[in-house]
Design a protein around this motif. Structure first.
Motif, PDB file in Angstrom:
ATOM      1  N   GLY A  80       0.810  -1.215   0.000  1.00 30.56           N
ATOM      2  CA  GLY A  80       0.000   0.000   0.000  1.00 30.56           C
ATOM      3  C   GLY A  80       0.840   1.260   0.000  1.00 30.56           C
ATOM      4  N   VAL A  81       1.890   1.272   0.805  1.00 32.91           N
ATOM      5  CA  VAL A  81       2.762   2.453   0.883  1.00 32.91           C
ATOM      6  C   VAL A  81       3.481   2.678  -0.446  1.00 32.91           C
ATOM      7  CG1 VAL A  81       4.851   3.358   1.956  1.00 32.91           C
ATOM      8  CG2 VAL A  81       3.051   2.375   3.383  1.00 32.91           C
ATOM      9  N   TYR A  85      -5.738   5.271   1.896  1.00 31.04           N
ATOM     10  CA  TYR A  85      -6.651   4.829   2.948  1.00 31.04           C
ATOM     11  C   TYR A  85      -6.287   3.433   3.466  1.00 31.04           C
ATOM     12  CZ  TYR A  85      -9.671   8.866   2.877  1.00 31.04           C
ATOM     13  OH  TYR A  85     -10.149  10.151   3.020  1.00 31.04           O
ATOM     14  N   TRP A  86      -5.839   2.561   2.577  1.00 32.35           N
ATOM     15  CA  TRP A  86      -5.395   1.247   3.041  1.00 32.35           C
ATOM     16  C   TRP A  86      -4.118   1.368   3.871  1.00 32.35           C
ATOM     17  CZ3 TRP A  86      -7.823  -2.986   3.841  1.00 32.35           C
ATOM     18  CH2 TRP A  86      -8.936  -3.325   3.064  1.00 32.35           C
ATOM     19  N   SER A  87      -3.227   2.282   3.483  1.00 29.56           N
ATOM     20  CA  SER A  87      -1.984   2.455   4.241  1.00 29.56           C
ATOM     21  C   SER A  87      -2.281   2.940   5.648  1.00 29.56           C
ATOM     22  CB  SER A  87      -1.064   3.452   3.522  1.00 29.56           C
ATOM     23  OG  SER A  87      -0.623   2.936   2.285  1.00 29.56           O
ATOM     24  N   SER A 102      -2.196   1.584  11.153  1.00 26.91           N
ATOM     25  CA  SER A 102      -2.780   1.695  12.495  1.00 26.91           C
ATOM     26  C   SER A 102      -2.885   0.325  13.155  1.00 26.91           C
ATOM     27  CB  SER A 102      -4.156   2.350  12.413  1.00 26.91           C
ATOM     28  OG  SER A 102      -4.064   3.643  11.833  1.00 26.91           O
ATOM     29  N   ILE A 103      -3.313  -0.696  12.402  1.00 29.76           N
ATOM     30  CA  ILE A 103      -3.373  -2.059  12.946  1.00 29.76           C
ATOM     31  C   ILE A 103      -1.963  -2.552  13.274  1.00 29.76           C
ATOM     32  CG2 ILE A 103      -4.039  -4.446  12.453  1.00 29.76           C
ATOM     33  CD1 ILE A 103      -6.225  -3.319  10.608  1.00 29.76           C
ATOM     34  N   HIS A 104      -1.017  -2.254  12.398  1.00 27.88           N
ATOM     35  CA  HIS A 104       0.393  -2.597  12.615  1.00 27.88           C
ATOM     36  C   HIS A 104       0.901  -1.956  13.915  1.00 27.88           C
ATOM     37  CE1 HIS A 104       4.554  -3.520  11.433  1.00 27.88           C
ATOM     38  NE2 HIS A 104       4.862  -2.276  11.742  1.00 27.88           N
ATOM     39  N   LEU A 105       0.519  -0.694  14.124  1.00 26.08           N
ATOM     40  CA  LEU A 105       0.902  -0.008  15.363  1.00 26.08           C
ATOM     41  C   LEU A 105       0.319  -0.722  16.569  1.00 26.08           C
ATOM     42  CD1 LEU A 105       2.256   2.548  16.582  1.00 26.08           C
ATOM     43  CD2 LEU A 105       0.053   3.702  16.318  1.00 26.08           C
TER      44      LEU A 105
END
Length: 233
Positions: A80-81, A117-119, A124-127
Motif C-alpha cells: 500500500g505504501v 486509505y489502506w496504508s 494503524s493495525i500494525h501499530l
C-alpha cells in the motif's frame, strides 16, 4: 533506553503523526501535502533500513499465528505504501513534477486514493500489534509504572477514543474509499482541518485498539496450540 531505540521510536511517532495530515491534502494545500509526503518517504526509508534485520529473519524459524499475521500485514502495508508513493510521485506538481500522460495520471489518482486509505488502516493495525512494545518503552522513559487509577483511566480513555473512532470510520466514508466506491474525497465547507484531524486520529486509535487486542488473541491461541502440540508428543 539506548539512543538508537529512542530514535526508532521518534521516527515511528513522526510517521504516525504525518499519516492523518497527509489524508487532509485538500485542506492543507497540494504543495504542503507533497512536501509532507516527501518527508514521509525519507522517514520510511530510515525505518526500513533500521528494521532490515526483520527482512533477513523473515523465512527463518517457525511461523506461528501471530508471526504469520504480522508478516502478512507488513507485506500488505508495504504494498500500500509503495502504491501510494509511486502514484503520488506521478501526480506530483511541486516536489517531483514528472511529465505524465493524462490517462496515467487518472489511474494514478485512483491508486493514490485507495492506497492512502489502506496504508492508514494497515499502519494503524500494525501499530496496535506493537503497542505493548511502545508502552514498555514509555514505562522505561517514565521510570515508574502508572498507578492503578491512572492505568484504569488510561484504558477507559482508550476505549472511548476507539468507540468514537468506529463512528468516525463510517462517518468519514472509509469503507467507500477502501473499496474505491468513491473516486474523490469531498470535504464540506463546514469541516475544518482540526475537526477532520480529530476524526482521523480517532479512526487510527480504533484500528490500533483492534490491532492490539487481535495481537493478544493471536499470541494466546499460538501459545495454546504450542502447548497442545507439546502435550501430544
Amino acid at each position: 533506553m539506548p539512543r538508537k531505540q529512542l530514535l526508532r521510536i521518534t521516527v515511528d511517532i513522526a510517521m504516525a503523526a504525518l499519516l492523518p495530515l497527509l489524508m487532509t491534502y485538500s485542506l492543507l494545500g497540494e504543495a504542503v501535502h507533497e512536501w509532507l509526503g516527501a518527508v514521509m518517504l525519507l522517514l520510511l526509508i530510515v525505518h526500513h533500513i533500521w528494521n532490515a534485520e526483520w527482512y533477513r529473519r523473515l523465512f527463518q524459524g517457525r511461523h506461528m499465528r501471530y508471526r504469520g499475521a504480522q508478516s502478512l500485514l507488513t507485506g500488505l502495508l508495504i504494498t500500500g505504501v509503495l502504491g501510494s508513493m509511486v502514484s503520488g510521485a506521478l501526480l506530483s506538481q511541486y516536489v517531483f513534477d514528472i511529465p505524465t500522460p493524462q490517462q496515467i495520471r487518472d489511474l494514478a489518482r485512483l491508486i493514490h486514493l485507495t492506497c492512502a486509505y489502506w496504508s492508514l488502516t494497515l499502519a494503524s493495525i500494525h501499530l496496535g500489534l506493537h503497542w505493548g512494545m511502545i508502552m514498555g518503552a514509555a514505562r522505561t522513559l517514565r521510570k515508574a509504572p502508572l498507578s492503578p487509577p491512572a492505568a484504569r483511566a488510561f484504558r477507559r480513555g482508550g476505549a472511548l477514543i476507539a468507540a468514537y473512532g468506529v463512528w468516525a470510520f463510517f462517518q468519514n466514508d472509509f469503507p467507500d474509499y477502501l473499496l474505491l466506491r468513491t473516486h474523490f474525497v469531498f470535504w464540506s465547507d463546514a469541516q475544518a482541518l482540526g475537526s477532520v484531524l480529530i476524526d482521523y486520529l480517532a479512526v487510527m486509535g480504533a484500528l490500533t485498539f483492534l490491532g492490539y487486542y487481535a495481537g493478544k488473541a493471536l499470541r494466546s491461541t499460538g501459545r495454546h496450540s504450542a502447548g497442545n502440540t507439546a502435550a501430544h508428543r
